[in-house]
Design a protein around this motif. Structure first.
Motif, PDB file in Angstrom:
ATOM      1  N   ILE A 348       0.957  -1.200   0.145  1.00 22.40           N
ATOM      2  CA  ILE A 348      -0.006  -0.023  -0.019  1.00 22.40           C
ATOM      3  C   ILE A 348       0.888   1.180   0.014  1.00 22.40           C
ATOM      4  O   ILE A 348       0.602   2.170  -0.740  1.00 22.40           O
ATOM      5  N   ASN A 349       1.959   1.269   0.751  1.00 24.38           N
ATOM      6  CA  ASN A 349       2.983   2.506   0.943  1.00 24.38           C
ATOM      7  C   ASN A 349       3.402   2.734  -0.428  1.00 24.38           C
ATOM      8  O   ASN A 349       3.657   3.785  -0.897  1.00 24.38           O
ATOM      9  N   HIS A 350       3.758   1.486  -1.201  1.00 25.90           N
ATOM     10  CA  HIS A 350       4.589   1.583  -2.502  1.00 25.90           C
ATOM     11  C   HIS A 350       3.652   2.278  -3.537  1.00 25.90           C
ATOM     12  O   HIS A 350       3.930   3.183  -4.397  1.00 25.90           O
ATOM     13  N   PHE A 351       2.162   1.757  -3.419  1.00 24.75           N
ATOM     14  CA  PHE A 351       1.333   2.049  -4.223  1.00 24.75           C
ATOM     15  C   PHE A 351       0.968   3.770  -4.200  1.00 24.75           C
ATOM     16  O   PHE A 351       0.976   4.377  -5.422  1.00 24.75           O
ATOM     17  N   GLU A 357       4.045  10.322  -7.262  1.00 21.61           N
ATOM     18  CA  GLU A 357       5.030  10.607  -8.211  1.00 21.61           C
ATOM     19  C   GLU A 357       4.419  11.026  -9.683  1.00 21.61           C
ATOM     20  O   GLU A 357       4.835  11.803 -10.286  1.00 21.61           O
ATOM     21  N   LYS A 358       3.140  10.168  -9.788  1.00 22.16           N
ATOM     22  CA  LYS A 358       2.344  10.442 -11.075  1.00 22.16           C
ATOM     23  C   LYS A 358       1.456  11.497 -10.877  1.00 22.16           C
ATOM     24  O   LYS A 358       0.793  11.744 -11.734  1.00 22.16           O
TER      25      LYS A 358
END
Length: 602
Positions: A348-351, A357-358
């Motif tokens: 979840i943190n990576h997502f 970033e996007k």
């Protein structure tokens, strides 16, 4: 807001009479309805008097609010009387059940629609001293006179909150017939008659009861239908795939008795409310009937084709006809995570970092249901330190308040405060009081202060168990202390937990940043920039998993697969999915194609 008028939209705008509009995800259904409302307003201004309007009814408050917002964006104005945007339940209650309840010609109390059917179960519970002088749980009379085949009360087999009236006047258990192996059908019927008779006499009715009463009133009093047809000559039913048989029959009764213009709009693949008797097959029956004008919105304006192709895996091959009409394709590949049970928080943190970033601002992480969500949030609370359920209600209210879910926090705490301050009232009196105080802003402001000053969950279980009763007594000016019943130890309570903070067991502890975590039901109807869907490890009837990503071999797809369909069809740019690592990369590429981006977090 500019509206691109396609041939499909034009056909819908011109359609009158009995209409069924089958709208695919992202097909612009809400915008189409709002524009048709604007068109109808011009017709009404010249055709009808100042007291006749159209009614647009939806299944949920969220869908109703979305329609009002879209109408405002298109017209620059707010919809006003004599027109109406409402939920179906509110329309039935306000225009049929409540004003004409007296026509039942019985000595019934002022009706009150119950928000929580489970309260019907609590009324019949009591305690008494057994032959040895020990206090034990029991039931109020005459519940014990209705015996199941176990010789215990039917209550323990089929709770009063589960009993429903069907359109033909028969009784069911949440829509299903009772088991003849468990109960004698005549005894079951007498049990149901007693419960419903008691409810109606006290004026305590469920939304299902209200719909049954409304249907009965319309059938026995045609003048009600004629009045409604004059008041609302045109009714649009949004999210019609979620209508129950009872609701369909109410609209059919109105139609047969003078309502000329009735529209059913929805998508059977997005029906998620079977627990409230939603029956998407009834929508499909109308769509396929010669009695209705069947129309489609088949172009998806939300998502690029690769996302459409992904959720179309759940449709039969012959029905994979949805085409993308979106104007912005950022060429974002499908993102697939492979996870172990303990690293879901890291995913979840990576997502969320990836979306940041996007610059994807509207994002959600969704799971199958509240039980899975609560487990991921650290709310599954394996420890059960207290006997009194009030302890868990107070903790939940505090958690919701801390998480800024004020509506949920107030609803929970309002019932707590009313119950503690009015213990001398009867069940029906308490129910009516809850309804009266729901919109009392001064009372709700006091409830907010009550929650705010509840002892913090950083206290140990033992300290909180002392602080909380003292605070509640003083805050509510009670003449007694509440007893939370802190256990010494039990199967679900380790003694060591006494000295640990409450928040270690009843708070969001697994995931550092969780504002995006929710359930599929809560994102239904939403347009998002990105979504992450967690698929379960275990194969279970209630879980969604990798093998569910195909249409059912016969019949219309079951609700579990419709949940996946709804979740996958939300995003404009990024569809991300998380599968357990037992699903191989080869299996993922075979299912979704070679161009997917697979992420294995180490």
């Amino acid at each position: 807001m500019n509206l691109d008028i396609t041939e499909e939209l034009q056909n819908y705008f011109y359609a009158r009479g009995r209409v069924v509009l089958n709208a695919c995800p992202g097909g612009g259904k809400t915008t189409a309805i709002a524009q048709k409302i604007i068109n109808l307003e011009k017709e009404y201004a010249s055709t009808y008097g100042g007291h006749s309007g159209f009614a647009c009814l939806s299944f949920t408050n969220a869908a109703k609010d979305e329609l009002n917002l879209t109408y405002n964006q298109l017209s620059g104005e707010n919809l006003q009387y004599p027109h109406l945007v409402s939920t179906i339940d509110s329309f039935i209650n306000t225009f049929i059940t409540l004003p004409f309840y007296y026509l039942l010609e019985r000595n019934f109390a002022r009706p009150q629609i119950l928000e929580n059917n489970k309260r019907l179960d609590s009324f019949w519970k009591t305690t008494y001293r057994n032959k040895s002088g020990k206090w034990v749980d029991g039931l109020r009379n005459p519940m014990n006179s209705f015996k199941a085949k176990t010789n215990r009360s039917i209550y323990y087999q089929y709770l009063p909150s589960e009993i429903r009236l069907e359109p033909d006047g028969s009784y069911s258990v949440n829509g299903n017939a009772p088991s003849q192996e468990k109960v004698d059908l005549d005894v079951f019927e007498n049990y149901c008659k007693y419960i419903k008779g008691w409810q109606f006499e006290k004026g305590l009715i469920t939304t299902n009861d209200s719909a049954f009463i409304a249907l009965r009133l319309l059938r026995k009093n045609p003048s009600i239908s004629k009045w409604l047809a004059n008041r609302f000559p045109h009714i649009i039913v949004d999210e019609a795939q979620d209508n129950s048989l009872m609701q369909h029959q109410i609209f059919e009764e109105l139609n047969s008795q003078g309502l000329e213009n009735i529209e059913f709009i929805g998508d059977p693949y997005q029906s998620l409310y079977e627990f409230r008797d939603a029956n998407p097959q009834l929508f499909l029956d109308k769509y396929n009937s010669e009695k209705y004008i069947a129309l489609d919105l088949s172009n998806n304006r939300r998502s690029p084709q690769r996302i459409i192709d992904c959720f179309s895996l759940l449709r039969p091959i012959a029905e994979r006809t949805i085409k993308s009409a979106c104007t912005t394709d950022l060429k974002e590949p499908l993102l697939v995570y492979r996870y172990n049970q303990d690293d879901r928080g890291e995913i979840i943190n990576h997502f969320e970092r990836y979306c940041n970033e996007k610059d994807y601002k509207k994002l959600k992480v969704v799971v199958r249901g509240n039980s899975v969500k609560n487990k991921m949030l650290g709310r599954d609370a394996q420890q059960r330190p207290w006997h009194n359920p009030l302890a868990y209600e107070l903790i939940t209210a505090k958690i919701e308040y801390n998480d800024k879910n004020l509506k949920d926090a107030i609803n929970i705490a309002r019932n707590i405060v009313i119950g503690l301050e009015n213990q001398g009232l009867s069940f029906s009196e308490l129910t009516h009081l809850r309804a009266d105080l729901k919109t009392d802003y001064l009372f709700n402001a006091r409830v907010i202060k009550f929650i705010e000053k509840l002892p913090e969950l950083s206290n140990t279980v033992e300290n909180w168990s002392t602080l909380c009763p003292t605070y509640v007594k003083e805050a509510l000016n009670l003449e007694y202390y509440i007893n939370l019943g802190l256990k010494r130890t039990s199967k679900y309570f380790d003694k060591a937990t006494r000295t640990e903070p409450v928040s270690d067991h009843f708070n969001r502890v697994d995931i550092e940043k969780t504002s995006s975590l929710t359930t599929v039901h809560q994102v239904k109807g939403k347009t998002l920039d990105a979504i992450l869907i967690f698929f379960d490890e275990r194969n279970h009837a209630s879980n969604i998993n990798f093998r569910d990503l195909e249409p059912d071999s016969y019949g219309f797809i079951k609700e579990k697969k419709r949940i996946i369909y709804v979740a996958m069809s939300r995003p404009k740019h990024l569809l991300a999915m998380a599968f357990p690592k037992k699903i191989t990369e080869a299996e993922l590429k075979e299912k979704f194609g070679e161009d997917i981006l697979i992420k294995n977090l180490e």
